[in-house]
Design an enzyme around this catalytic site. Structure first.
Site, PDB file in Angstrom:
ATOM      1  N   GLU A 191      13.403  42.472  33.412  1.00 25.45           N
ATOM      2  CA  GLU A 191      13.274  41.655  34.621  1.00 25.45           C
ATOM      3  C   GLU A 191      12.818  42.555  35.758  1.00 25.45           C
ATOM      4  O   GLU A 191      13.229  43.707  35.861  1.00 25.45           O
ATOM      5  CB  GLU A 191      14.608  40.985  34.985  1.00 25.45           C
ATOM      6  CG  GLU A 191      15.007  39.904  34.022  1.00 25.45           C
ATOM      7  CD  GLU A 191      16.111  38.998  34.542  1.00 25.45           C
ATOM      8  OE1 GLU A 191      16.459  39.055  35.741  1.00 25.45           O
ATOM      9  OE2 GLU A 191      16.623  38.207  33.725  1.00 25.45           O
ATOM     10  N   ASP A 221      22.486  34.712  38.611  1.00 30.99           N
ATOM     11  CA  ASP A 221      21.582  34.630  39.768  1.00 30.99           C
ATOM     12  C   ASP A 221      22.268  33.879  40.911  1.00 30.99           C
ATOM     13  O   ASP A 221      22.179  34.279  42.073  1.00 30.99           O
ATOM     14  CB  ASP A 221      20.281  33.907  39.406  1.00 30.99           C
ATOM     15  CG  ASP A 221      19.397  34.678  38.458  1.00 30.99           C
ATOM     16  OD1 ASP A 221      19.565  35.910  38.322  1.00 30.99           O
ATOM     17  OD2 ASP A 221      18.516  34.047  37.842  1.00 30.99           O
ATOM     18  N   HIS A 274      12.020  36.188  34.751  1.00 33.31           N
ATOM     19  CA  HIS A 274      12.756  35.901  33.521  1.00 33.31           C
ATOM     20  C   HIS A 274      11.720  36.013  32.401  1.00 33.31           C
ATOM     21  O   HIS A 274      10.993  35.055  32.139  1.00 33.31           O
ATOM     22  CB  HIS A 274      13.369  34.498  33.554  1.00 33.31           C
ATOM     23  CG  HIS A 274      14.564  34.362  34.424  1.00 33.31           C
ATOM     24  ND1 HIS A 274      15.165  33.152  34.665  1.00 33.31           N
ATOM     25  CD2 HIS A 274      15.296  35.277  35.118  1.00 33.31           C
ATOM     26  CE1 HIS A 274      16.205  33.320  35.457  1.00 33.31           C
ATOM     27  NE2 HIS A 274      16.301  34.603  35.754  1.00 33.31           N
ATOM     28  N   HIS A 276      12.144  37.466  41.341  1.00 36.79           N
ATOM     29  CA  HIS A 276      12.452  38.190  40.117  1.00 36.79           C
ATOM     30  C   HIS A 276      11.901  37.415  38.931  1.00 36.79           C
ATOM     31  O   HIS A 276      11.507  36.260  39.064  1.00 36.79           O
ATOM     32  CB  HIS A 276      13.945  38.505  39.975  1.00 36.79           C
ATOM     33  CG  HIS A 276      14.820  37.374  39.543  1.00 36.79           C
ATOM     34  ND1 HIS A 276      15.264  36.401  40.401  1.00 36.79           N
ATOM     35  CD2 HIS A 276      15.333  37.077  38.325  1.00 36.79           C
ATOM     36  CE1 HIS A 276      16.038  35.561  39.734  1.00 36.79           C
ATOM     37  NE2 HIS A 276      16.101  35.937  38.465  1.00 36.79           N
TER      38      HIS A 276
END
Length: 125
Positions: free
Chosen positions: A18, A89, A78, A76
């Protein structure tokens, strides 16, 4: 280069881990992102989670203050999807800005108000 390309390039470069980065801009009636800064993911399990390097994050926010920029988003990835926030998160969300999540599997970008979890509208990144 459009900010969206910078986000996707960063996510692809870091995969299968990630990635994390921040968007700076101006807040007003419509928030406008102007810059993207990739940050180092220092989480002990970077293949499944992210944590921005605190020193890099604080340094970026300090530099932006001198440039009249504010934090307007956190990004971010995934790598295996989905473009939705995980429970972690939600729990770790600390800033009142949209959280953008890139799903590399489907190439979708989601935006969320966390920790509550409602979707955020992003018209252009």
């Amino acid at each position: 280069m459009p900010l969206s390309q910078l986000l996707w390039q960063h996510a692809r470069r870091e995969a299968p881990l990630e990635c994390v980065g921040v968007l700076g801009g101006v807040q007003g009636a419509d928030w406008e992102a102007r810059v993207y800064v990739p940050l180092t993911n220092v989480d002990p399990l970077p293949s499944a989670r992210y944590q921005a390097d605190p020193a890099e994050l604080l340094g970026t926010l300090r530099r932006w203050r001198g440039q009249s920029l504010e934090l307007v988003g956190i990004f971010h990835s995934h790598p295996r999807g989905p473009a939705e926030p995980s429970e972690r998160d939600r729990q770790w969300a600390a800033y009142p800005v949209p959280y953008l999540i890139a799903d590399l599997r489907t190439e979708q970008l989601g935006a969320w108000w966390l920790p509550q979890g409602g979707t955020a509208e992003v018209t252009q990144v």
